[in-house]
Design a protein around this motif. Structure first.
Motif, PDB file in Angstrom:
ATOM      1  N   VAL A   1       7.101  -1.250   1.713  1.00  0.00           N
ATOM      2  CA  VAL A   1       6.044  -2.100   2.348  1.00  0.00           C
ATOM      3  C   VAL A   1       6.336  -2.875   3.622  1.00  0.00           C
ATOM      4  O   VAL A   1       5.432  -2.812   4.601  1.00  0.00           O
ATOM      5  CB  VAL A   1       5.314  -3.004   1.534  1.00  0.00           C
ATOM      6  CG1 VAL A   1       4.355  -2.493   0.525  1.00  0.00           C
ATOM      7  CG2 VAL A   1       5.888  -4.090   0.829  1.00  0.00           C
TER       8      VAL A   1
ATOM      9  N   GLY B   1       1.816  -5.790  -0.657  1.00  0.00           N
ATOM     10  CA  GLY B   1       3.290  -5.970  -0.887  1.00  0.00           C
ATOM     11  C   GLY B   1       3.820  -6.769   0.138  1.00  0.00           C
ATOM     12  O   GLY B   1       3.361  -7.027   1.496  1.00  0.00           O
TER      13      GLY B   1
ATOM     14  N   TYR C   1      -3.726  -6.251  -3.086  1.00  0.00           N
ATOM     15  CA  TYR C   1      -2.594  -5.139  -3.358  1.00  0.00           C
ATOM     16  C   TYR C   1      -1.733  -5.084  -2.165  1.00  0.00           C
ATOM     17  O   TYR C   1      -1.300  -4.068  -1.543  1.00  0.00           O
ATOM     18  CB  TYR C   1      -3.005  -3.785  -3.547  1.00  0.00           C
ATOM     19  CG  TYR C   1      -4.020  -3.719  -4.830  1.00  0.00           C
ATOM     20  CD1 TYR C   1      -3.655  -3.957  -6.449  1.00  0.00           C
ATOM     21  CD2 TYR C   1      -5.166  -2.986  -4.651  1.00  0.00           C
ATOM     22  CE1 TYR C   1      -4.586  -3.653  -7.263  1.00  0.00           C
ATOM     23  CE2 TYR C   1      -5.997  -2.762  -5.788  1.00  0.00           C
ATOM     24  CZ  TYR C   1      -5.849  -3.086  -6.935  1.00  0.00           C
ATOM     25  OH  TYR C   1      -6.506  -2.890  -7.931  1.00  0.00           O
TER      26      TYR C   1
ATOM     27  N   PHE D   1       1.731  -4.580   4.863  1.00  0.00           N
ATOM     28  CA  PHE D   1       0.633  -3.653   5.538  1.00  0.00           C
ATOM     29  C   PHE D   1      -0.511  -4.022   4.666  1.00  0.00           C
ATOM     30  O   PHE D   1      -0.930  -3.601   3.381  1.00  0.00           O
ATOM     31  CB  PHE D   1       1.079  -2.122   5.110  1.00  0.00           C
ATOM     32  CG  PHE D   1       0.213  -1.073   5.812  1.00  0.00           C
ATOM     33  CD1 PHE D   1       0.043  -1.054   6.889  1.00  0.00           C
ATOM     34  CD2 PHE D   1      -0.284  -0.027   4.864  1.00  0.00           C
ATOM     35  CE1 PHE D   1      -0.765  -0.239   7.764  1.00  0.00           C
ATOM     36  CE2 PHE D   1      -1.165   0.665   5.366  1.00  0.00           C
ATOM     37  CZ  PHE D   1      -1.389   0.946   7.040  1.00  0.00           C
TER      38      PHE D   1
ATOM     39  N   THR E   1      -4.270   8.073  -3.951  1.00  0.00           N
ATOM     40  CA  THR E   1      -4.010   8.631  -5.191  1.00  0.00           C
ATOM     41  C   THR E   1      -3.736  10.137  -5.091  1.00  0.00           C
ATOM     42  O   THR E   1      -3.685  10.783  -3.939  1.00  0.00           O
ATOM     43  CB  THR E   1      -5.243   8.752  -6.119  1.00  0.00           C
ATOM     44  OG1 THR E   1      -6.145   9.278  -5.358  1.00  0.00           O
ATOM     45  CG2 THR E   1      -5.715   7.098  -6.265  1.00  0.00           C
TER      46      THR E   1
ATOM     47  N   GLY F   1     -11.080   0.075  -2.206  1.00  0.00           N
ATOM     48  CA  GLY F   1     -10.299   1.298  -2.830  1.00  0.00           C
ATOM     49  C   GLY F   1      -9.850   2.132  -1.776  1.00  0.00           C
ATOM     50  O   GLY F   1      -9.313   1.843  -0.500  1.00  0.00           O
ATOM     51  N   ALA F   2      -9.976   3.510  -1.725  1.00  0.00           N
ATOM     52  CA  ALA F   2      -9.482   4.474  -0.864  1.00  0.00           C
ATOM     53  C   ALA F   2     -10.534   4.665   0.176  1.00  0.00           C
ATOM     54  O   ALA F   2     -10.157   5.137   1.220  1.00  0.00           O
ATOM     55  CB  ALA F   2      -9.500   5.844  -1.684  1.00  0.00           C
TER      56      ALA F   2
ATOM     57  N   HIS G   1      -5.589  12.609  -6.214  1.00  0.00           N
ATOM     58  CA  HIS G   1      -6.861  13.441  -5.641  1.00  0.00           C
ATOM     59  C   HIS G   1      -6.789  13.192  -4.222  1.00  0.00           C
ATOM     60  O   HIS G   1      -7.127  14.119  -3.602  1.00  0.00           O
ATOM     61  CB  HIS G   1      -7.837  12.635  -6.253  1.00  0.00           C
ATOM     62  CG  HIS G   1      -7.906  12.728  -7.723  1.00  0.00           C
ATOM     63  ND1 HIS G   1      -8.456  11.747  -8.516  1.00  0.00           N
ATOM     64  CD2 HIS G   1      -7.308  13.547  -8.752  1.00  0.00           C
ATOM     65  CE1 HIS G   1      -8.367  11.711  -9.915  1.00  0.00           C
ATOM     66  NE2 HIS G   1      -7.469  12.936  -9.848  1.00  0.00           N
ATOM     67  N   VAL G   2      -6.556  12.015  -3.519  1.00  0.00           N
ATOM     68  CA  VAL G   2      -6.919  11.723  -2.161  1.00  0.00           C
ATOM     69  C   VAL G   2      -5.817  12.722  -1.380  1.00  0.00           C
ATOM     70  O   VAL G   2      -6.157  13.348  -0.437  1.00  0.00           O
ATOM     71  CB  VAL G   2      -6.781  10.248  -1.803  1.00  0.00           C
ATOM     72  CG1 VAL G   2      -6.653  10.229  -0.388  1.00  0.00           C
ATOM     73  CG2 VAL G   2      -7.848   9.586  -2.498  1.00  0.00           C
TER      74      VAL G   2
ATOM     75  N   LEU H   1      -0.004   5.080  -5.572  1.00  0.00           N
ATOM     76  CA  LEU H   1      -0.039   4.293  -4.307  1.00  0.00           C
ATOM     77  C   LEU H   1      -0.289   5.072  -3.091  1.00  0.00           C
ATOM     78  O   LEU H   1       0.065   6.477  -3.130  1.00  0.00           O
ATOM     79  CB  LEU H   1       1.499   3.731  -4.287  1.00  0.00           C
ATOM     80  CG  LEU H   1       1.824   2.746  -5.405  1.00  0.00           C
ATOM     81  CD1 LEU H   1       3.109   2.351  -4.942  1.00  0.00           C
ATOM     82  CD2 LEU H   1       0.754   1.669  -5.642  1.00  0.00           C
ATOM     83  N   GLU H   2      -0.634   4.539  -1.946  1.00  0.00           N
ATOM     84  CA  GLU H   2      -0.797   5.149  -0.690  1.00  0.00           C
ATOM     85  C   GLU H   2      -1.487   6.449  -0.929  1.00  0.00           C
ATOM     86  O   GLU H   2      -1.062   7.487  -0.449  1.00  0.00           O
ATOM     87  CB  GLU H   2       0.550   5.364   0.001  1.00  0.00           C
ATOM     88  CG  GLU H   2       1.002   4.236   0.750  1.00  0.00           C
ATOM     89  CD  GLU H   2       2.481   4.131   0.998  1.00  0.00           C
ATOM     90  OE1 GLU H   2       2.594   5.150   1.748  1.00  0.00           O
ATOM     91  OE2 GLU H   2       3.464   3.537   0.431  1.00  0.00           O
TER      92      GLU H   2
ATOM     93  N   LEU I   1      -3.743  -2.977   4.402  1.00  0.00           N
ATOM     94  CA  LEU I   1      -5.085  -1.954   4.549  1.00  0.00           C
ATOM     95  C   LEU I   1      -6.038  -2.214   3.414  1.00  0.00           C
ATOM     96  O   LEU I   1      -7.287  -2.324   3.650  1.00  0.00           O
ATOM     97  CB  LEU I   1      -4.305  -0.665   4.623  1.00  0.00           C
ATOM     98  CG  LEU I   1      -5.431   0.563   4.750  1.00  0.00           C
ATOM     99  CD1 LEU I   1      -6.163   0.568   6.125  1.00  0.00           C
ATOM    100  CD2 LEU I   1      -4.682   1.880   4.546  1.00  0.00           C
ATOM    101  N   SER I   2      -5.697  -2.280   2.247  1.00  0.00           N
ATOM    102  CA  SER I   2      -6.586  -2.278   0.835  1.00  0.00           C
ATOM    103  C   SER I   2      -7.406  -3.537   0.788  1.00  0.00           C
ATOM    104  O   SER I   2      -6.813  -4.565   1.023  1.00  0.00           O
ATOM    105  CB  SER I   2      -5.773  -1.830  -0.081  1.00  0.00           C
ATOM    106  OG  SER I   2      -5.228  -0.632  -0.331  1.00  0.00           O
TER     107      SER I   2
ATOM    108  N   TYR J   1      10.423  -1.490  -3.348  1.00  0.00           N
ATOM    109  CA  TYR J   1       9.012  -1.735  -2.852  1.00  0.00           C
ATOM    110  C   TYR J   1       8.960  -2.595  -1.605  1.00  0.00           C
ATOM    111  O   TYR J   1       8.165  -2.698  -0.779  1.00  0.00           O
ATOM    112  CB  TYR J   1       8.229  -2.473  -3.811  1.00  0.00           C
ATOM    113  CG  TYR J   1       6.999  -2.682  -3.747  1.00  0.00           C
ATOM    114  CD1 TYR J   1       5.863  -1.561  -3.521  1.00  0.00           C
ATOM    115  CD2 TYR J   1       6.321  -3.971  -3.466  1.00  0.00           C
ATOM    116  CE1 TYR J   1       4.487  -1.917  -3.056  1.00  0.00           C
ATOM    117  CE2 TYR J   1       4.988  -4.359  -3.151  1.00  0.00           C
ATOM    118  CZ  TYR J   1       4.232  -3.114  -2.854  1.00  0.00           C
ATOM    119  OH  TYR J   1       2.894  -3.717  -2.730  1.00  0.00           O
TER     120      TYR J   1
END
Ligand SMILES: Cc1cc2nc3c(=O)[nH]c(=O)nc-3n(C[C@H](O)[C@H](O)[C@H](O)COP(=O)(O)OP(=O)(O)OC[C@H]3O[C@@H](n4cnc5c(N)ncnc54)[C@H](O)[C@@H]3O)c2cc1C
Length: 563
Positions: A100, A168, A166, A132, A373, A140-141, A375-376, A370-371, A134-135, A96
């Motif tokens: 990251v 790292g 979240y 990084f 889901t 979330g997404a 679904h995404v 991570l990065e 971003l979140s 990890y």
């Protein structure tokens, strides 16, 4: 077929890369399994690993593109795959901090800001790690809704406000690439913050693990003009292009974890005697172990071939944009299945605190989430389906890409738009070239899927309904997965028995998803009929199964970590 740290010679790598891999294996083996497990149970931060990589110049040599480094540094996806696999083989936490760092370095190398290039290269020489940002907790997404703000000041510099969640390495990162919006407007920006400066508040580790997955707050954090990495569309593209590079590593982490767990599982099962015979004599145990092994071999064949396409990518060949999310989404969910199968074999032993296995069953669940889901990533993959099936392009054949070169295109990927226009080589070519019974059976299933997409394609309502599209996406994904496995089987001259057994699982998977499609309330009568046509039984061959089972059993005792 799988990594074995005690026998692997890394002959496909150059001397320095071989040295990195072997020294890293040595680092973990010398510490031994007891210390590895103790650190996991104590959730102690991996300072020792960070110090080791710094002393050996590992991140420096592997994560500095040659344009920015000295003495032969390069960003080489082929060797990065090997390193990913080794780190996760010994523990996801170690992987990890590397992962990251890769994400954090994405914007730092993609930027045109040469001052930040120099600072980043120096931080790598100093043994630094990266983050990084971003979140955010609330969004979330939905990164469109990012709330972090970068306010321009009269002197040309900026003040940053906001909070990231979240993240790292948030406690240690030399630089955290942070995504936000400019002023009070909607224009995006990326800027670099230093986790050790005042006004950077490292709030806490939000996860109860060895990993530092932090929340940080920027409390009027001063950002100099030369710490801004990009604004506007470039900043947006930087976010997505970084994730394109980073998410590829998640599949390799899954492969490394499953491989170590596999060695432990076969060793336990084969030496456990119940009711007068070895557990491995039970037919259902043989089936579970064979399924686990061929799925794992399939994951590795696919991910290796995807690496070739990552390395061959360029402005006119963006096929990697389908294969990279698949290494992320498909390989990591296959990894979950492998662990489920192995756990059914070793049962209570999988809970024991002295096994690597106990960490793997917990950590394997993280990777699909991570990065983006599952679904995404599936929503992304579906965009490629039309051209993949109905409008193939012409491409030169991509060989194995093992040369010690810099993959510089990854940092100049350009605009992220136009995914639906990307072309792929004709998947039928490699399928037609195989006469293996289960490949032929699978091909028959794919023909029905394609016929359905032509004659009973999703309606406008169905195309908006992600519950329906998800299953269609699973079927499509299997076709691409099988294609790259077959391509690599040819390049690596993998035995027919192994490939046919891999396709035995794929025929079953295809049938399972087809059944699910037919059960969907949204499916029309015609689609249900096609789905039934896709549901087939694999071609059974006891001799082939026995052949593969012997290979599985031969892995007993092949590797065991130093205590
Ligand atoms: C251990 C760990 C480490 C992490 N490290 C980092 C890091 O270093 N840097 C960083 O920036 N982030 C990091 N993350 C954040 C991670 O990338 C997010 O968790 C991930 O992007 C998903 O966001 P979410 O979990 O909040 O889910 P949500 O966005 O809240 O999603 C909720 C549900 O909606 C679905 N969904 C959302 N959007 C869509 C869509 N467009 N289409 C279909 N379905 C959708 C999701 O699949 C999910 O089922 C980390 C997370 C964890 C747990």
């Amino acid at each position: 077929m799988l990594l074995n740290p005690t026998t692997e010679q890394f002959l496909d790598l150059d001397e320095r890369s071989r040295e990195i891999m072997k020294k890293t294996i040595g680092f973990f083996e010398e510490r031994g399994k007891d210390a590895l497990k103790q650190a996991d149970h104590d959730r102690s931060f991996y300072d020792d690993f960070i110090a080791f990589q710094a002393q050996e110049g590992i991140f420096r040599d592997m994560l500095t593109p040659s344009a920015h480094g000295e003495g032969g540094t390069r960003w080489d996806t082929f060797r990065n795959c090997a390193f990913n696999e080794i780190l996760a083989f010994y523990g996801l936490a170690y992987w990890y901090t590397w992962q990251v760092s890769i994400l954090g370095l994405g914007p730092l190398w993609m930027t045109d800001n040469s001052t930040m290039h120099q600072r980043t290269a120096q931080a790598l020489r100093d043994g630094g790690v990266f983050g990084f940002g971003l979140s955010e907790r609330e969004h979330g997404a939905d990164i469109y809704s990012t709330s972090t703000r970068l306010y321009p000041q009269d002197d040309g510099d900026y003040l940053a406000q906001g909070s990231k969640y979240y993240i790292g390495n948030a406690n240690k990162a030399a630089w955290v690439s942070t995504f936000g919006k400019l002023g009070d407007g909607d224009e995006y920006c990326f800027f670099a913050v230093n986790s050790q400066r005042r006004n950077y508040e490292c709030v806490k580790n939000v996860c109860n693990s060895q990993n530092y997955v932090g929340e940080y707050r920027l409390n009027d954090y001063p950002v100099a003009a030369d710490e801004v990495l990009a604004t506007g569309r470039d900043a947006w593209d930087m976010a997505l292009n970084t994730v394109n590079v980073g998410k590829f590593n998640l599949g390799w982490a899954s492969i490394g974890m499953c491989t170590h767990a596999f060695y432990e599982a076969i060793a336990h099962a084969h030496h456990r005697h119940l009711f007068g015979s070895a557990v491995t004599d039970f037919p259902h145990i043989q089936q579970l172990m064979v399924d686990a092994w061929v799925r794992l071999v399939g994951m590795r064949l696919f991910a290796k071939r995807a690496s070739d396409y990552m390395r061959a990518a360029g402005p006119d060949d963006r096929r990697y944009l389908l294969y990279s999310p698949m290494v992320k989404m498909k390989v990591t969910t296959q990894g979950e299945q492998v662990m489920d199968l192995l756990w059914d074999v070793i049962a209570a032993r999988g809970f024991e605190k002295d096994l690597y296995f106990e960490m793997a069953v917990r950590d394997i669940r993280a990777l699909p989430k991570l990065e983006g889901t599952v679904h995404v990533n599936m929503a992304l993959i579906i965009k490629f389906m039309k051209n993949y099936f109905f409008s193939p392009g012409e491409f030169p054949e991509i060989p194995r890409m093992m040369e010690p070169n810099d993959d510089s295109f990854l940092f100049t990927q350009g605009p992220t738009k136009g995914l639906g226009k990307i072309k792929f080589h004709d998947y039928r070519d490699v399928y037609r070239g195989s006469s293996l019974p289960n490949v032929k059976r699978f091909r028959g299933q794919v023909r029905v899927l394609k016929a359905m997409l032509a004659a009973a394609k999703p309606s406008k309502e169905q195309a908006k309904d992600f519950d329906f599209l998800l299953i269609l996406g699973e079927l499509f994904t299997l076709v691409v997965y099988g294609q790259l496995i077959l391509e690599n089987a040819r390049l690596l001259a993998v035995d027919d028995a192994v490939i046919d057994q891999i396709f035995d699982t794929m025929v079953r998977d295809f049938s399972r998803f087809a059944l699910q499609l037919s059960m969907k309330p949204q499916a029309t009568k015609a689609q249900r009929a096609f789905a039934r046509g896709m549901s087939r039984r694999p071609v059974v061959n006891r001799g082939r199964f026995e052949d593969v089972w012997k290979r599985v059993l031969a892995m007993d005792g092949a590797y065991s970590m130093n205590p």
